[in-house]
Design a protein around this motif. Structure first.
Motif, mmCIF file in Angstrom:
data_model
loop_
_atom_site.group_PDB
_atom_site.id
_atom_site.type_symbol
_atom_site.label_atom_id
_atom_site.label_comp_id
_atom_site.label_asym_id
_atom_site.label_seq_id
_atom_site.Cartn_x
_atom_site.Cartn_y
_atom_site.Cartn_z
ATOM 1 N N GLU A 189 51.120 98.885 63.762
ATOM 2 C CA GLU A 189 50.206 99.773 64.480
ATOM 3 C C GLU A 189 49.837 100.956 63.577
ATOM 4 O O GLU A 189 50.716 101.605 63.013
ATOM 5 N N PRO A 190 48.558 101.254 63.416
ATOM 6 C CA PRO A 190 48.192 102.390 62.565
ATOM 7 C C PRO A 190 48.555 103.713 63.230
ATOM 8 O O PRO A 190 48.579 103.804 64.465
ATOM 9 N N LEU A 191 48.837 104.689 62.390
ATOM 10 C CA LEU A 191 49.253 106.000 62.890
ATOM 11 C C LEU A 191 48.103 106.664 63.639
ATOM 12 O O LEU A 191 48.283 107.287 64.669
ATOM 13 N N VAL A 192 46.919 106.548 63.073
ATOM 14 C CA VAL A 192 45.750 107.166 63.677
ATOM 15 C C VAL A 192 44.636 106.121 63.709
ATOM 16 O O VAL A 192 44.381 105.461 62.710
ATOM 17 N N SER A 193 44.006 105.975 64.832
ATOM 18 C CA SER A 193 42.955 104.971 64.929
ATOM 19 C C SER A 193 41.730 105.410 64.140
ATOM 20 O O SER A 193 41.606 106.566 63.741
ATOM 21 N N ARG A 194 40.810 104.493 63.911
ATOM 22 C CA ARG A 194 39.599 104.858 63.186
ATOM 23 C C ARG A 194 38.810 105.927 63.939
ATOM 24 O O ARG A 194 38.235 106.824 63.331
ATOM 25 N N ASN A 195 38.781 105.826 65.256
ATOM 26 C CA ASN A 195 38.080 106.860 66.016
ATOM 27 C C ASN A 195 38.772 108.205 65.847
ATOM 28 O O ASN A 195 38.123 109.245 65.730
ATOM 29 N N GLY A 196 40.106 108.161 65.838
ATOM 30 C CA GLY A 196 40.864 109.392 65.605
ATOM 31 C C GLY A 196 40.527 109.979 64.248
ATOM 32 O O GLY A 196 40.361 111.191 64.100
ATOM 33 N N GLN A 197 40.375 109.106 63.272
ATOM 34 C CA GLN A 197 40.071 109.600 61.932
ATOM 35 C C GLN A 197 38.661 110.187 61.872
ATOM 36 O O GLN A 197 38.403 111.108 61.117
ATOM 37 N N ARG A 198 37.770 109.637 62.686
ATOM 38 C CA ARG A 198 36.407 110.195 62.695
ATOM 39 C C ARG A 198 36.421 111.596 63.278
ATOM 40 O O ARG A 198 35.713 112.485 62.809
#
Lengths: 241, 65
Positions: A54-63
């Motif tokens: 599971e990634p620490l931060v989702s792509r939306n979170g990174q945006r």
């Protein structure tokens, strides 16, 4: 204080620019990274493939984090800019605070953005060897310092050369600036870790998006600070009148 | 008011001003470091902040992996 607020807005708007101009290229680069699976680094999308963690931060979170990053960066730059302005104001030979702010922002942009950009252009995700990150970070920071030194050398030289006439002033400044950065560029190791298979178009689209983001930040910082100084000036005059 | 001033009254560079200036620059550099290079050593949040601000860092031209 004004510097912080101006930096905040500049950072937010630079974030907006980066979001519209840069994100598509980052997404495209990550897609390439995933396809190649050259190395594993958490880019959020990793969740797409089931066996990865599971990634620490989702792509939306990174945006969203993009805005956080540019805003915090803007605030920090704004604060440093305001301090620099206060300390250097007496040495800037213009009778107009707004011009001084613009000049300082231009100098900062050249020294902190342009000089490192030309030596070590920024790379999108999927480019770069994790093994060499320390070396690349150090050389990057060195180019920042050298950029500022080069700008300072240019200004100092143009003032010194001013006694030899109108042409000598800009010529001396530009010459000193160029000599400094060319020498530095030759001494510093060149780094090229872009894999041959990485599309050149995407690479340069990303780099120009990055340059545009930083140009936006500095432009807004310079103009914002110039306006802030001007407004405070007119308020002082009203009080004095 | 003598000449129509185009400049703010800039305070003389006193030790006090210098101290404040150095302190705030230090703080700002810390903030910049947090955005640009920290991987959990300072923020104690592990890699969370690092990953969160990942795209911003790439687009601000800071070298990354």
């Amino acid at each position: 204080m004004r510097g912080l607020i101006v930096g905040l807005f500049a950072g937010l708007l630079a974030g907006a620019f980066a979001y519209t101009m840069g994100e598509p290229h980052i997404d495209a680069a990550i897609a390439i990274e995933e396809a190649g699976a050259a190395h594993t680094h958490d880019h959020g999308d990793a969740a797409a493939s089931s066996e990865e963690e599971e990634p620490l931060v989702s792509r939306n979170g990174q945006r969203a984090g993009l805005f956080l990053a540019t805003t915090l960066y803007g605030v920090a730059l704004g604060g440093i800019f305001a301090v620099g302005f206060t300390l250097l104001r007496r040495k800037l030979r213009t009778g107009n605070d707004s011009y001084a702010a613009l000049g300082l922002a231009a100098a900062g942009f050249i020294g902190i953005v342009l000089v490192p950009f030309l030596k070590y252009p920024p790379n999108p995700p999927a480019v770069g060897d994790p093994e060499t990150i320390t070396r690349r970070t150090v050389t990057y920071l060195l180019t920042l310092v050298i950029g500022l030194l080069a700008v300072w050398a240019g200004v100092a030289a143009s003032r010194w050369a001013a006694r030899y006439g109108d042409i000598a002033r800009p010529a001396g400044g530009v010459a000193a600036f160029l000599v400094t950065i060319v020498a530095a560029y030759l001494i510093l190791p060149s780094i090229n870790e872009v894999p041959g298979s990485f599309p050149a178009t995407l690479l340069w689209q990303f780099r120009f998006a990055s340059l545009g983001t930083q140009a936006t930040l500095w432009l807004l910082l310079g103009f914002g600070y110039a306006v802030a100084v001007d407004r405070r000036l007119s308020r002082q005059k009203v009080v004095a009148a | 008011m003598a000449a129509p001033a185009r400049t703010l009254a800039v305070p003389a560079v006193s030790p006090r001003l210098l101290a404040v200036a150095l302190l705030s620059v230090g703080l700002m550099l810390m903030l910049g470091y947090l955005v640009a290079f920290d991987q959990g050593a300072v923020s104690q949040s592990g890699m969370y902040l690092h990953e969160l601000m990942h795209d911003g860092r790439h687009l601000l031209g800071v070298p990354c992996h």
